[in-house]
Design an enzyme around this catalytic site. Structure first.
Site, PDB file in Angstrom:
ATOM      1  N   TYR A  53       3.827  17.300   6.490  1.00  0.00           N
ATOM      2  CA  TYR A  53       4.314  16.125   6.478  1.00  0.00           C
ATOM      3  C   TYR A  53       5.086  15.554   7.329  1.00  0.00           C
ATOM      4  CZ  TYR A  53       3.143  16.570   1.336  1.00  0.00           C
ATOM      5  OH  TYR A  53       2.789  16.853  -0.126  1.00  0.00           O
ATOM      6  N   SER A 236       0.609  12.093  -6.767  1.00  0.00           N
ATOM      7  CA  SER A 236      -0.259  10.789  -7.010  1.00  0.00           C
ATOM      8  C   SER A 236       0.153  10.385  -8.336  1.00  0.00           C
ATOM      9  CB  SER A 236      -1.497  10.903  -6.402  1.00  0.00           C
ATOM     10  OG  SER A 236      -1.440  11.075  -4.928  1.00  0.00           O
ATOM     11  N   LEU A 238       0.822   7.639  -9.250  1.00  0.00           N
ATOM     12  CA  LEU A 238       0.484   6.383  -9.444  1.00  0.00           C
ATOM     13  C   LEU A 238      -1.076   6.101  -8.475  1.00  0.00           C
ATOM     14  CD1 LEU A 238       3.785   4.484  -8.387  1.00  0.00           C
ATOM     15  CD2 LEU A 238       2.804   4.894 -10.639  1.00  0.00           C
TER      16      LEU A 238
END
Length: 347
Positions: A53, A236, A238
């Site tokens: 990330y 995830s 959403l």
């Protein structure tokens, strides 16, 4: 905020986990600090990150910035002991991460030490294998998934090598527990069997995608979770923002992931729109925020250890964390079931 135990460990985590993959690209360090402050103040004790990330976009210039930001927050606040910290070792495919090579025992040991340095901590609570060397069907690869070229003995040897390296890290006090990510039922079960046969660290969690549009975990993985005490860390929830409704009718709001990387990892395509619209309309009908409906549903699942939320604004963060206070009625759960029957695999 409800808490759950990770697998067969003694590690207790909040049912909402703070995801971090936008920090260093879509979010500045100051914004990340504000998110961490708010999350801890509102009962979140679990952060999830990865050496990979931030992800939007993935690049050698931003590689590992998120871990560095978290480490700087620990140094500033002194709150390391208030947080259960999870991170991950990246797999093959990125030339700027260990020359793009597959995960080995040596690369695990190297990656753990590098993460500890960036995170400014002596230990990692949960260390996860980000994706398997042998390939998998996650990241929208279900349509072309083909396991028939895999070498069983090589795969088992690979798993055992990883477990032995992780065992060294556990014994050295560098990590407390281990987890998998983007794994399959067979893969998870084999890691467990090898661990039990050889006295190596036992898998506590699997971090896979789970949301109203992608419910693969409800099947064989749910059975494994139940019998083997392996909890899901849902990423995830959403569907990369689809379930907020902000991408309906072709919209791509400025600054959103859809505006930056186009198709949301293959999710943003026409088949998802009717399902998203049905869930958004359902939320409005019941006076709920669509994001809170989606996250609250994930929290009802019996295999759920924690739901990983991600936000680029404080408004989004407040909404997502507030999902823990939402109780879905039996009526709403039945309506969700009906929509799922009509749109079982829209992404």
């Amino acid at each position: 905020m409800k808490h759950n135990i990770l697998g067969r460990t003694d590690i207790s985590v909040s049912e909402i986990c703070l995801g971090t993959m936008t920090w260093g690209s879509q979010n500045t360090e100051a914004e990340a600090f504000e998110q961490m402050d708010y999350a801890v103040e509102h009962g979140v004790n679990f952060f999830d990150t990865a050496e990979l990330y931030p992800t939007t976009p993935l690049s050698p210039e931003t590689y590992a910035l998120t871990e560095t930001i978290i480490g700087n927050w620990f140094a500033k606040t002194g709150k390391r002991r208030d947080v259960v910290l999870a991170t991950k070792v990246a797999g093959a495919g990125r030339p700027y991460i260990r020359e793009g090579k597959p995960i080995t025992g040596a690369s695990i040991r190297e990656a753990v030490d590098a993460s500890l340095k960036r995170l400014q901590t002596d230990y990692i609570d949960l260390y996860q294998i980000h994706w398997p060397n042998r390939g998998h069907f996650h990241f929208r690869q279900a349509w072309s998934y083909n396991p028939y070229g895999q070498d069983r003995e090589r795969t088992l040897a690979d798993m055992n090598e990883k477990l032995e390296a992780l065992d060294e890290c556990v014994k050295a006090g560098k990590i407390r527990a281990i987890g998998l990510s983007n794994e399959t039922t067979w893969g998870t079960q084999k890691f467990i069997a090898l661990a039990e046969a050889h006295g190596l660290p036992r898998v506590a969690t699997v971090q896979n995608e789970y949301n109203l549009l992608y419910r693969h975990y409800d099947l064989d993985m749910a059975e494994l979770s139940h019998h083997e005490d392996v909890g899901l860390l849902a990423y995830s929830p959403l569907a990369a923002g689809l379930l907020s409704g902000k991408y309906l009718d072709g919209r791509k709001p400025t600054g959103s992931r859809g505006a930056i990387n186009g198709d949301l990892g293959g999710r943003l395509q026409p088949l998802q729109e009717p399902a998203v619209r049905a869930y958004v309309d359902m939320a409005k009908k019941h006076g709920l925020d669509p994001c809170q409906l989606a996250i609250a549903f994930c929290l009802t699942r019996p295999f759920m250890a924690s739901v990983i939320i991600g936000a680029t604004t404080m408004e989004q963060l407040r909404t997502d964390i507030g999902s823990a206070d939402i109780t879905l009625s039996e009526e709403i759960l039945k309506e969700i079931g009906k929509v799922h029957r009509v749109y079982p695999a829209p992404i």
